[in-house]
Enzyme design. Structure first.
Site, mmCIF file in Angstrom:
data_model
loop_
_atom_site.group_PDB
_atom_site.id
_atom_site.type_symbol
_atom_site.label_atom_id
_atom_site.label_comp_id
_atom_site.label_asym_id
_atom_site.label_seq_id
_atom_site.Cartn_x
_atom_site.Cartn_y
_atom_site.Cartn_z
ATOM 1 N N ASP A 37 7.494 2.868 0.832
ATOM 2 C CA ASP A 37 6.934 2.558 -0.366
ATOM 3 C C ASP A 37 8.079 2.415 -1.425
ATOM 4 O OD1 ASP A 37 5.233 2.388 -2.566
ATOM 5 O OD2 ASP A 37 4.796 4.693 -2.931
ATOM 6 N N GLU A 77 11.226 -1.779 -3.926
ATOM 7 C CA GLU A 77 11.552 -2.726 -4.892
ATOM 8 C C GLU A 77 13.055 -3.057 -5.086
ATOM 9 O OE1 GLU A 77 8.863 -0.920 -5.301
ATOM 10 O OE2 GLU A 77 7.577 -2.066 -4.281
ATOM 11 N N ASP A 105 -0.515 -0.893 -6.038
ATOM 12 C CA ASP A 105 -1.402 -0.201 -6.798
ATOM 13 C C ASP A 105 -2.604 -1.075 -7.575
ATOM 14 O OD1 ASP A 105 0.002 1.933 -5.782
ATOM 15 O OD2 ASP A 105 1.066 2.123 -7.788
#
Ligand code: MIG
Length: 785
Positions: free
Chosen positions: A404, A407, A485
Site C-alpha cells: 500500500d 505511489e 479507497d
C-alpha cells in the site's frame, strides 16, 4: 514550442535513422516471441539517446523495407507511413499529424533549486526538469472509441476526457477524479471493426487528452525529454491486448487460494480478533481463504515487525488460521521508520538505500511511521535487499504481501506539506542519477518487483502472492491490483465495473475493488449486491476503513447474510472455470473479467456498455447496480444464450428485461459452451477437482475445458476436455480426462430440456426444473429425446 522536423533519413542496422537540426529519431521493427511492433522514438539532439525500457526486455530488431515515399513495410505488420517535415506518421487508422517539443532550457539556472524542495518540485512538475516535453497531435475521428489507460474513474470509453499518468494517493474518487494510483500509458483505439494500440514507454508524467480540449484532435504528451512510442497491431482488441502483454509481460499463475474469498479490515487490531473473524466464518459456514492484517499489526508502524502487545505470537496466529484453511496476509508500506536502532532503517541508511533530496541529504517525511524514509526501488541492490527482508514474514507463516502507499504517498516531506493534489515526494528528489519526476510512476512497480522476487527466492516452490495499490504498465508480472479507497456508495459499486474492465484491457488481469466499499458505511443490500458482483472480480476481497461501520457478511442480519453466503459459495463453485481462465491469462494476457467489446468488437451496442461484462468468452454477467432495483435490462449480443439459473434460451441480439433477486445475479451462458464447476468447500485446497460438474448449454456442438494442477507451485498441469454433439434428438458427450487424479463425481448438468427417452449414463432428470444430469465417470454419455 517547436515542431519536430527532420531533414534526412538513413536506413542501416535494421533501423531508420532520422536527422534534423534539433532532433533525432529512430524507427524500428521490433519483435519478441511471435509479436512484431513498430517503435517510433524521437529525442532532442542534445539528450542521451541510450534510453532503455524499465518494463520490457528481449525485444530484437528485424529488417524492414523503406520505400521512397517513406512507407516502412514488413511481413506480418501493418505498414507505417512517415512524414519528415513536420514529423508525423500514419498507421492503421491512426494519423499522427505532428510532434511538438516544448520549453527547452537549462535546469537550475534560475536558482530555484536552492530555495526549497517544493519550489524545485513545482519547477520540475511544470515540465521543466531537463527542459523538455513532447506532444504528439493525433487527428481525431468521431467514430473512434478508446479503452485502456489502466485504473480510471468514468465509464468504459475513455474518449472526451484528459487522463494523466502520475501515480497518486487520492482517497476520494469523485466522478472526475484523475489520476488515481496506477500509471498505464497504454491506449486501445477501436474504429469500426479495427483496433490498434499505442504504448508510450515513458515513465515521466504523461498525459492523454482524448478529444477533450478539442473535438478534432487528441494529444499524447510526456514531460520527459524523449518520446518512445510502440505501435501495436490488432485488428481485434483481443489481439492488441495479447501483443501488448507479450511486450510488457503477463501475470504468472496465482496460487489457487488467491482466487478464493478474502476478508480484510482496517484493522483487525489484535491477534485474538483476527482469529475470531476466521472462526465466525467457519461457524457460519461461509467459505474463506485469507484474513488480512492492516497497519495495526506492526510495532509503531515499523514494517518487518509485529506489535509485541497486540500480536505477541504471530506464528501461533498464522498456524491457528492455517489449521482452519485460512491464510494470513500482511500489509507492507514502503515508508521505513527513521529510528536509531531499528534494523531496517540502520541497514538501509548504512548502504544509502533511501531516496535523497536534490541536495543529497537523506529525504525524510511522514507517512504512517514518522519520520519516515523511502527505499529507492529503481536500484537493483535495493530491490534485492527489500526482497530479502521478507524472509521475516515467511518465517512467521505469512502467505502473501499487500503493498500500500506505494505511489509513494507522503503526508509531509522535511516537515512541509506537499501540494494538496500531489501528496508524494518532491520531483526534485534523487533516485540514483535520476530525478524522482522521471521514475515516480515506477515506485509501486519497483516495490512489487522487489517483493515478488524476494518471496520467490525464499520459497522457490511457491507462487508469490502480492497485492498492490500503485503500479505501472507491466505491473501484472508481480502483483494483483486493487483499486484503493472507494466508498460504500452504489456509484462506486457501479463504477468499479468499467474501472476493472479497463485495467483488464490494459493487461492487468487480477484485479478487484474493495467489496462493500472502503470509506463511508455499507448496508446489507449494498454489501449483498457488491458481494455478488465481487464473486466475478478476479480478486475478491471485502475491506473497510477504520471509521466505517463493520461489514463482515453477517453484520446486517440473517437475510443479507444468506444472500452473501450464497454469493461466496457461488464463487467457490465456479473456481474450476475461474482457474482455467487464469491459466488462459498466463498464455494470452486476456483478463478473466472482460469488457463485452472484447468478445463482440463489431457490435456498436456494446462498445460503451459498462454495467455488464463477460467472464471469459462464455458467461455474461449483468449485476444490479442500484438500491431497490428489481429488474434491469440485459443486452445479449448476436448468438444463442441460456439463462444460467433457469435454463431458458434466448436468441441475441436482444435487450432482455431481467429480474434481479437478491440471492443471485443475472447470468447468461453462451450456447455450446461447457463451464467446469465444483462444489463449494470452506476453503481451497488444490486445483484437482474431485467433484467436477460441467454446466452445459446445448448447441449442435458443445465444448469446454478445465485446467488443473496442484493450485500452488510449478509442477505441470493438465487440460481436460468435454466435447459433445447435439442434433435436436441425440446428445453425445465425451470427457477426455487428462489429470489422472481420482474423482468422486464427474457430471454434466443440462438445463431447459424435456425428459429424455433413453440413452446411457443418464443420472437424473428433474421435470420441475427441466434439469438433466448425466454421469461422465465412464468418460461418455448419450441421451435421446
Ligand atoms: O492512509 O493501511 O488504501 O486499503 O486500509 C490509509 C490503511 C492507508 C490505504 C489503503 C487502505 C488501507 C489503509 N491505507
Amino acid at each position: 514550442m517547436h515542431e519536430v522536423r527532420f531533414s534526412s533519413y538513413r536506413y542501416s542496422d535494421d533501423t531508420l535513422h532520422l536527422e534534423g537540426t534539433y532532433f533525432k529519431g529512430r524507427v524500428q521493427l521490433l519483435h519478441k516471441g511471435g509479436v512484431r511492433t513498430w517503435r517510433v522514438f524521437v529525442w532532442h539532439r542534445l539528450e542521451d539517446a541510450q534510453k532503455g525500457s524499465w518494463v520490457m526486455e528481449g525485444l530484437e530488431p528485424l529488417p524492414f523495407e523503406v520505400y521512397d515515399d517513406l512507407s516502412c513495410q514488413a511481413e506480418g505488420v501493418p505498414a507505417l507511413k512517415l512524414w519528415l517535415d513536420p514529423f508525423g506518421f500514419g498507421w492503421e487508422g491512426l494519423e499522427a499529424l505532428e510532434l511538438e517539443a516544448h520549453r527547452f532550457g537549462q535546469l537550475g539556472k534560475s536558482g530555484v533549486w536552492q530555495t526549497s524542495e517544493w519550489t524545485a518540485f513545482h519547477e520540475v512538475n511544470d515540465g521543466l526538469p531537463l527542459g523538455a516535453g513532447m506532444s504528439l497531435l493525433i487527428k481525431e475521428k468521431p467514430e473512434r472509441r478508446y479503452y485502456g489507460l489502466g485504473e480510471r474513474t468514468g465509464f468504459l470509453d475513455k474518449k472526451g476526457r484528459t487522463w494523466t499518468n502520475w501515480t497518486t494517493d487520492d482517497p476520494i474518487h469523485y466522478p472526475d477524479a484523475d489520476p488515481l494510483y496506477q500509471a498505464h500509458p497504454f491506449l486501445i483505439g477501436l474504429e469500426g471493426d479495427r483496433a490498434w494500440g499505442v504504448y508510450l514507454d515513458e515513465t515521466w508524467r504523461t498525459v492523454f487528452d482524448l478529444a477533450s480540449a478539442e473535438d478534432h484532435q487528441s494529444i499524447i504528451r510526456t514531460d520527459g525529454p524523449t518520446f518512445d512510442l510502440y505501435l501495436i497491431a490488432g485488428p481485434s482488441p483481443k489481439e492488441v491486448i495479447q501483443r501488448y502483454t507479450a511486450l510488457v509481460g503477463r501475470a504468472s499463475l496465482p496460487p489457487l487460494w488467491a482466487l478464493g474469498y478474502h476478508q480484510c479490515r482496517y484493522s483487525y487490531t489484535h491477534q485474538e480478533l483476527a482469529l475470531e473473524i476466521a472462526r465466525e466464518y467457519r461457524r457460519r459456514e461461509i467459505p474463506l481463504d485469507a484474513v488480512w492484517l492492516d497497519i495495526d499489526y506492526m510495532d509503531g508502524f515499523k514494517v518487518f515487525t509485529f506489535s509485541p502487545e497486540r500480536f505477541p505470537e504471530p506464528e501461533k496466529l498464522t498456524a491457528a488460521l492455517r489449521e482452519m484453511g485460512v491464510r494470513t496476509v500482511t500489509i507492507v508500506d514502503p515508508g521505513v521508520k527513521k529510528e536509531e536502532g531499528y534494523l531496517v532503517y540502520e541497514e538501509g541508511r548504512a548502504q544509502q538505500y533511501f531516496i535523497h533530496s536534490y541536495r543529497d541529504e537523506e529525504l525524510w517525511g511522514e507517512v504512517w511511521p514518522s519520520p519516515a524514509v523511502w527505499p529507492d526501488f529503481t536500484r537493483p541492490e535495493v530491490r534485492e535487499w527489500w526482497g530479502r527482508l521478507h524472509r521475516f514474514y515467511l518465517e512467521h507463516g505469512i502467505a502473501g504481501i499487500w503493498n500500500d502507499m506505494n505511489e509513494p504517498a507522503a503526508f509531509t516531506v522535511f516537515g512541509q506539506e506537499p501540494p494538496k493534489d500531489n501528496r508524494t515526494l518532491p520531483s526534485s528528489a534523487r533516485q540514483g542519477n535520476r530525478y524522482h519526476a522521471e521514475v515516480h510512476n515506477l515506485y509501486g512497480y519497483g516495490m512489487c518487483q522487489a517483493t515478488y522476487e524476494g518471496l520467490l527466492k525464499f520459497e522457490p516452490s511457491k507462487r508469490p502472492f502480492v497485492l498492490t495499490r500503485s503500479g505501472f504498465a507491466g505491473i501484472q508480472k508481480y502483483a494483483f491490483v486493487w483499486t484503493g479507497d472507494n466508498h460504500s456508495y452504489w456509484e462506486h459499486l457501479e463504477g468499479s465495473i468499467p474501472m476493472l474492465l479497463n485495467l483488464g484491457m490494459s493487461g492487468v488481469p487480477f484485479v478487484g475493488a474493495d467489496i462493500g466499499g472502503f470509506s463511508a458505511h455499507a448496508d446489507g443490500e449494498l454489501l449483498a449486491r457488491w458481494t455478488w458482483l465481487g464473486a466475478f472480480y478476479p480478486f475478491m476481497r471485502n475491506h473497510s476503513g477504520k471509521t466505517s461501520r463493520r461489514q463482515e457478511p453477517w453484520v446486517f442480519g440473517p437475510r443479507w447474510e444468506s444472500a452473501i453466503r450464497e454469493a461466496i459459495r457461488f464463487r467457490y463453485r465456479m473456481l474450476p472455470y475461474l482457474y482455467t481462465l487464469a491459466h488462459e491469462t498466463v498464455a494470452t494476457g486476456l483478463p478473466p473479467m472482460r469488457a463485452m467489446v472484447l468478445e463482440h468488437p463489431h457490435d456498436p451496442e456494446v462498445s460503451a456498455l459498462h454495467d455488464q461484462f463477460m467472464w471469459g468468452s462464455d458467461l455474461l454477467v449483468a449485476p444490479a447496480v442500484r438500491p431497490g432495483q428489481r429488474h434491469r435490462l440485459t443486452y445479449l449480443p448476436q448468438g444463442q444464450w441460456q439463462d444460467f439459473w433457469s435454463g431458458e434460451g434466448y436468441e441475441g441480439p436482444v435487450h432482455l428485461p431481467t429480474a434481479t433477486p437478491h440471492d443471485r445475479i443475472p447470468l447468461f451462458q453462451r450456447a455450446g459452451s461447457a463451464i467446469p464447476t465444483t462444489k463449494a468447500e470452506p476453503h481451497t485446497t488444490d486445483a484437482y477437482w474431485e467433484t467436477l460438474v460441467w454446466q452445459v448449454s446445448l448447441a449442435p456442438e458443445v465444448r469446454g475445458w478445465v485446467y488443473e494442477d496442484q493450485g500452488e507451485g510449478y509442477e505441470p498441469g493438465y487440460i481436460s476436455e468435454l466435447e459433445g454433439t447435439y442434433d435436436g434428438y441425440t446428445l453425445r458427450l465425451d470427457f477426455t480426462d487428462r489429470c489422472g487424479q481420482p474423482r468422486q463425481r464427474v457430471e454434466a448438468v443440462i438445463r431447459g430440456v424435456r425428459e429424455p427417452q433413453g440413452g446411457h449414463s443418464i443420472h437424473h432428470y428433474d421435470p420441475q426444473t427441466q434439469t438433466l444430469t448425466v454421469d461422465l465417470a465412464s468418460g461418455s454419455a448419450e441421451v435421446h429425446w
